[in-house]
Scaffold this motif. Sequence first.
Motif, PDB file in Angstrom:
ATOM      1  N   UNK A 228       0.821  -1.212   0.000  1.00 15.17           N
ATOM      2  CA  UNK A 228       0.000   0.000   0.000  1.00 15.17           C
ATOM      3  C   UNK A 228       0.856   1.263   0.000  1.00 15.17           C
ATOM      4  N   UNK A 229       2.009   1.186   0.658  1.00 15.24           N
ATOM      5  CA  UNK A 229       2.868   2.363   0.823  1.00 15.24           C
ATOM      6  C   UNK A 229       4.308   2.030   0.425  1.00 15.24           C
ATOM      7  N   UNK A 230       4.600   1.980  -0.872  1.00 10.98           N
ATOM      8  CA  UNK A 230       5.969   1.670  -1.321  1.00 10.98           C
ATOM      9  C   UNK A 230       6.968   2.720  -0.840  1.00 10.98           C
ATOM     10  N   UNK A 231       8.199   2.308  -0.671  1.00  6.73           N
ATOM     11  CA  UNK A 231       9.225   3.206  -0.144  1.00  6.73           C
ATOM     12  C   UNK A 231       9.585   4.326  -1.113  1.00  6.73           C
ATOM     13  N   UNK A 232       9.275   4.156  -2.392  1.00  8.66           N
ATOM     14  CA  UNK A 232       9.653   5.169  -3.382  1.00  8.66           C
ATOM     15  C   UNK A 232       8.570   6.226  -3.597  1.00  8.66           C
ATOM     16  N   UNK A 233       7.540   6.249  -2.744  1.00 12.11           N
ATOM     17  CA  UNK A 233       6.498   7.269  -2.862  1.00 12.11           C
ATOM     18  C   UNK A 233       6.698   8.346  -1.805  1.00 12.11           C
ATOM     19  N   UNK A 234       5.994   9.476  -1.972  1.00 17.47           N
ATOM     20  CA  UNK A 234       6.234  10.619  -1.092  1.00 17.47           C
ATOM     21  C   UNK A 234       5.478  10.560   0.230  1.00 17.47           C
ATOM     22  N   UNK A 235       4.667   9.546   0.418  1.00 19.21           N
ATOM     23  CA  UNK A 235       3.982   9.376   1.694  1.00 19.21           C
ATOM     24  C   UNK A 235       2.618  10.013   1.787  1.00 19.21           C
ATOM     25  N   UNK A 236       2.172  10.684   0.727  1.00 17.27           N
ATOM     26  CA  UNK A 236       0.874  11.358   0.798  1.00 17.27           C
ATOM     27  C   UNK A 236      -0.290  10.431   0.444  1.00 17.27           C
ATOM     28  N   UNK A 237       0.012   9.252  -0.085  1.00 15.81           N
ATOM     29  CA  UNK A 237      -1.072   8.315  -0.403  1.00 15.81           C
ATOM     30  C   UNK A 237      -1.841   7.983   0.872  1.00 15.81           C
ATOM     31  N   UNK A 238      -3.165   7.935   0.764  1.00 14.41           N
ATOM     32  CA  UNK A 238      -4.002   7.642   1.922  1.00 14.41           C
ATOM     33  C   UNK A 238      -4.539   6.217   1.825  1.00 14.41           C
ATOM     34  N   UNK A 239      -4.549   5.550   2.958  1.00 11.49           N
ATOM     35  CA  UNK A 239      -5.031   4.172   3.015  1.00 11.49           C
ATOM     36  C   UNK A 239      -6.080   4.064   4.114  1.00 11.49           C
ATOM     37  N   UNK A 240      -6.987   3.116   3.946  1.00 13.23           N
ATOM     38  CA  UNK A 240      -8.071   2.934   4.911  1.00 13.23           C
ATOM     39  C   UNK A 240      -7.541   2.385   6.228  1.00 13.23           C
ATOM     40  N   UNK A 241      -8.054   2.918   7.320  1.00 12.37           N
ATOM     41  CA  UNK A 241      -7.693   2.394   8.639  1.00 12.37           C
ATOM     42  C   UNK A 241      -8.398   1.068   8.903  1.00 12.37           C
ATOM     43  N   UNK A 242      -9.558   0.892   8.302  1.00 13.30           N
ATOM     44  CA  UNK A 242     -10.294  -0.370   8.379  1.00 13.30           C
ATOM     45  C   UNK A 242     -10.725  -0.693   6.953  1.00 13.30           C
ATOM     46  N   UNK A 243     -10.056  -1.642   6.335  1.00 16.65           N
ATOM     47  CA  UNK A 243     -10.265  -1.882   4.906  1.00 16.65           C
ATOM     48  C   UNK A 243     -11.680  -2.339   4.571  1.00 16.65           C
ATOM     49  N   UNK A 244     -12.395  -2.903   5.539  1.00 15.83           N
ATOM     50  CA  UNK A 244     -13.732  -3.425   5.252  1.00 15.83           C
ATOM     51  C   UNK A 244     -14.840  -2.396   5.451  1.00 15.83           C
ATOM     52  N   UNK A 245     -14.549  -1.314   6.172  1.00 16.89           N
ATOM     53  CA  UNK A 245     -15.616  -0.345   6.459  1.00 16.89           C
ATOM     54  C   UNK A 245     -15.008   1.025   6.727  1.00 16.89           C
ATOM     55  N   UNK A 246     -14.407   1.593   5.710  1.00 15.72           N
ATOM     56  CA  UNK A 246     -13.668   2.841   5.879  1.00 15.72           C
ATOM     57  C   UNK A 246     -14.557   4.003   6.314  1.00 15.72           C
ATOM     58  N   UNK A 247     -15.854   3.965   5.954  1.00 12.90           N
ATOM     59  CA  UNK A 247     -16.734   5.090   6.256  1.00 12.90           C
ATOM     60  C   UNK A 247     -17.674   4.829   7.431  1.00 12.90           C
ATOM     61  N   UNK A 248     -17.505   3.699   8.111  1.00 12.38           N
ATOM     62  CA  UNK A 248     -18.405   3.358   9.219  1.00 12.38           C
ATOM     63  C   UNK A 248     -17.636   3.182  10.515  1.00 12.38           C
ATOM     64  N   UNK A 249     -18.253   3.617  11.608  1.00  8.28           N
ATOM     65  CA  UNK A 249     -17.649   3.434  12.926  1.00  8.28           C
ATOM     66  C   UNK A 249     -18.131   2.097  13.472  1.00  8.28           C
ATOM     67  N   UNK A 250     -17.273   1.080  13.370  1.00 11.09           N
ATOM     68  CA  UNK A 250     -17.634  -0.243  13.873  1.00 11.09           C
ATOM     69  C   UNK A 250     -16.496  -0.767  14.725  1.00 11.09           C
ATOM     70  N   UNK A 251     -16.581  -2.034  15.111  1.00 12.87           N
ATOM     71  CA  UNK A 251     -15.574  -2.604  16.011  1.00 12.87           C
ATOM     72  C   UNK A 251     -14.235  -2.712  15.323  1.00 12.87           C
TER      73      UNK A 251
END
Length: 251
Positions: A228-251
């Motif tokens: 998701x975050x290769x070493x040759x990128x600038x670090x601005x790419x955003x990744x989901x904190x919870x890949x299954x429900x990025x827009x929902x507050x769940x467990x």
Amino acid sequence: MMEGNYSKNKFFLVLALLNMAATLVKGQGTRVGFYSTSCPLVESIVSSTVQSHLQSDPSLGPAILKMHFHDCFVHGCDASILINGPDTEKTAPPNLGVRGSEVTDDAKAQVEATCPGVVSCADILALAARDAAKGQKWDVPTGRRDGKVSLASDADNLPAFTDPIEELRRKFAAFGLNARDLVTLVGAHTIGTTACEFFSYRLFNFSATSNGADPSINPDFVSQLRTLCPSNEDGTRRVALDTDSVDSFDA
């Protein structure tokens, strides 16, 4: 499932404790239904406003939660993070990425049109944070008063992702919160995204181990994160904190 529900309830308890801290600091009382007579439509107005914004931009959900937390951790939940001007909390480095004030501004304007001069910005932010947690619902005590002071230097005590655990424990202890509360509140990161720059330093050249990653991270997970975050990128790419429900507050 029981553990998941416990974590959710504990997160809400932590917010309640932070709100209690604000109440003690300001010398005021809060209660559910504070505006039941003076502005009975306030919660429905805030809720509909938040939902309208989330339909256009779901990423505002975690943004509003973050804004509420950053507000509460500095002298309590008094909306001082919303005050504009030089050297205010808004300008502090930890708050430069905080967003969502357009939602609270919109909600405030609509509430003022119905109940002028009645509802505080602090309560609108607290209600908006509840309504932004898609998938959850809880009663929010209201009756806060807005803070009049907002200093960038006061935001220095906000928890940082680089803080060692003992420093985090110290910061939470200042609010009467323990290590379990700390872990539970970190669970708020079940919603939204983060930039690679905030954790990629633990994936490459972190240690002298064979793969160079933080040895406390599961090797299989390291591989996933490196994809998701290769070493040759600038670090601005955003990744989901919870890949299954990025827009929902769940467990």
